[in-house]
Design an enzyme around this catalytic site. Structure first.
Site, short mmCIF file in Angstrom:
data_model
loop_
_atom_site.label_atom_id
_atom_site.label_comp_id
_atom_site.label_asym_id
_atom_site.label_seq_id
_atom_site.Cartn_x
_atom_site.Cartn_y
_atom_site.Cartn_z
CB ILE A 10 -0.92 0.03 1.23
CG1 ILE A 10 -1.72 -1.28 1.34
CG2 ILE A 10 -1.85 1.23 1.19
CD1 ILE A 10 -2.40 -1.47 2.68
CB THR A 36 5.34 1.98 0.69
OG1 THR A 36 4.29 2.55 -0.09
CG2 THR A 36 5.38 0.48 0.46
CE LYS A 42 5.32 13.73 7.42
NZ LYS A 42 4.84 14.55 6.27
CG ASP A 59 9.72 9.90 -4.18
OD1 ASP A 59 8.58 9.99 -4.69
OD2 ASP A 59 10.57 10.80 -4.27
CE1 TYR A 151 -6.92 14.77 -5.94
CE2 TYR A 151 -9.23 15.41 -6.07
CZ TYR A 151 -8.25 14.54 -5.62
OH TYR A 151 -8.60 13.46 -4.86
CE LYS A 155 -6.79 11.13 -6.89
NZ LYS A 155 -6.08 9.89 -6.48
CB THR A 186 -7.94 11.52 5.97
OG1 THR A 186 -7.90 12.46 4.90
CG2 THR A 186 -8.69 10.26 5.56
#
Length: 290
Positions: A10, A36, A42, A59, A151, A155, A186
Site C-alpha cells: 500500500i 510504504t 510518519k 517515493d 486535481y 483523477k 482524514t
C-alpha cells in the site's frame, strides 16, 4: 511447508490517512503488509510494531525507489505480490489560470503516472500471484468542480486508465479495482497547500472563498479511514472488479453522477459549494475594469 501469507503493498501510509487505515485492517486480517511512504517517521505505531508489517521507504515519483521496493518485496515473498494498492495522491485547489504548468504536471505525475509506474514495476509479481491491482481514484473524476480542474482531471485520467488497464490485465490473470472515493475523514486537507491568490489574479476578490475550500469542510459527516478501509477490504475479498464507489454517501453520489442530467447535477453541486455566487463576484469586478 506452511502456506505463505497473502501480501499487500500500500502506498501513502502516513498516520491518519486512508493508506494507514487500509494497512491496519489488512494487518488485522492476517495479510503481510508492505506499508510504504516517503517519510518512515510518519508511520503509525500500530504498523511499525506489528510482526506482519514491513515498512518500506518509497517515493512513487522515483524509479530507483520503486525498483528498490520491488527488490525488497521479492526477497520477502519469493517473487509474488497478491495486492497492490496505489493510494498515494495529492489534491490541489486553485483557479486554472493561477496554476503553473510545472505544478500541474507534477500533480499528474503523482496522481496518474506514478500508479502506472508502480503497476509496470510490480507486474511480474502480480502475475505470478494472479493478484489484484487497486487504484485510488476519486468521485472528483466525475465532478466539474470550479477551481479544482487539475486535481479532478488527474483523477479522471486515472479512473479511465484504470478501467482500460482492467481489460488489458484480465488475460494475464490480474484483477483490477478502481476506487471511486467520495469524502473520507482524514488529515488530508491539513496537508495540502492552501491556495495563495496573488493580487494580480482575476480571482483575487474571492481569495477567502478559495482558502475555505481547502479547510476540510468537504469531509463533514464522512466515515473515518478505518470504516472506509473495512469496506474496501470486503470488496477486494469478495472478488470485486471495476469501479467501486466508497465513502460518504457513495451510493447516492454514484446515482447522481450516472443518471442526473448535467444541469441538475451542477445545480446540486452549486448548492453545496456556492461557486456560482463567487464567480458572479469575479464577473462584477471584470465589468468595472471594462
Amino acid at each position: 511447508m506452511a502456506a505463505l501469507k497473502k501480501s499487500v503493498l500500500i502506498t501513502g501510509c502516513s498516520a491518519g490517512g486512508i493508506g494507514a487505515g487500509l494497512a491496519d485492517v489488512f494487518r488485522e486480517k492476517g495479510y503481510h503488509v508492505f506499508a510504504t511512504l516517503r517519510n518512515p517517521s510518519k508511520l503509525p505505531s500500530t504498523l511499525s510494531k506489528a510482526s506482519n508489517v514491513t515498512p518500506l521507504t518509497l517515493d512513487v515519483l522515483s524509479p530507483d525507489s520503486i525498483a528498490n521496493a520491488v527488490s525488497d518485496v521479492t526477497r520477502h515473498t519469493g517473487g509474488r505480490l497478491d495486492i497492490l494498492i496505489n493510494n498515494s495522491g495529492q489534491n490541489l485547489i486553485r483557479p486554472a489560470l493561477d496554476v503553473s504548468l510545472d505544478e500541474g504536471r507534477k500533480l499528474f505525475d503523482l496522481n496518474f503516472w506514478a500508479p502506472l509506474a508502480m503497476i509496470q514495476a510490480f507486474a511480474p509479481l502480480l502475475i505470478e500471484a494472479r493478484g489484484c491491482v487497486v487504484n485510488q481514484s476519486s468521485a472528483a473524476a466525475y465532478v466539474p468542480m470550479a477551481f479544482s480542474s487539475i486535481y479532478n482531471s488527474s483523477k479522471a485520467a486515472l479512473a479511465m486508465g484504470s478501467e482500460i488497464w482492467r481489460r488489458e490485465f484480465e488475460p494475464l490473470g490480474v484483477r483490477t479495482i478502481t476506487l471511486i472515493t467520495t469524502s473520507v475523514k482524514t488529515p488530508a486537507f491539513e496537508r495540502i497547500e492552501k491556495p495563495h491568490i496573488h493580487d494580480s489574479s482575476y480571482y483575487f476578490v474571492i481569495r477567502e472563498y478559495l482558502e475555505r475550500l481547502a479547510d476540510g469542510r468537504l469531509q463533514e459527516g464522512a466515515p473515518d479511514a478505518r470504516t472506509y478501509a473495512l469496506k474496501v477490504l470486503a470488496e477486494i475479498e469478495r472478488g470485486a472488479t471495476g469501479e467501486i464507489w466508497v465513502g460518504k454517501d457513495a451510493g447516492m453520489n454514484r446515482f447522481a453522477v450516472k443518471w442526473f442530467p448535467q444541469m441538475v447535477f451542477e445545480l446540486i453541486l452549486d448548492g453545496f459549494l456556492k461557486a456560482s455566487g463567487e464567480l458572479a463576484k469575479v464577473g462584477q469586478v471584470m465589468k468595472t475594469r471594462r
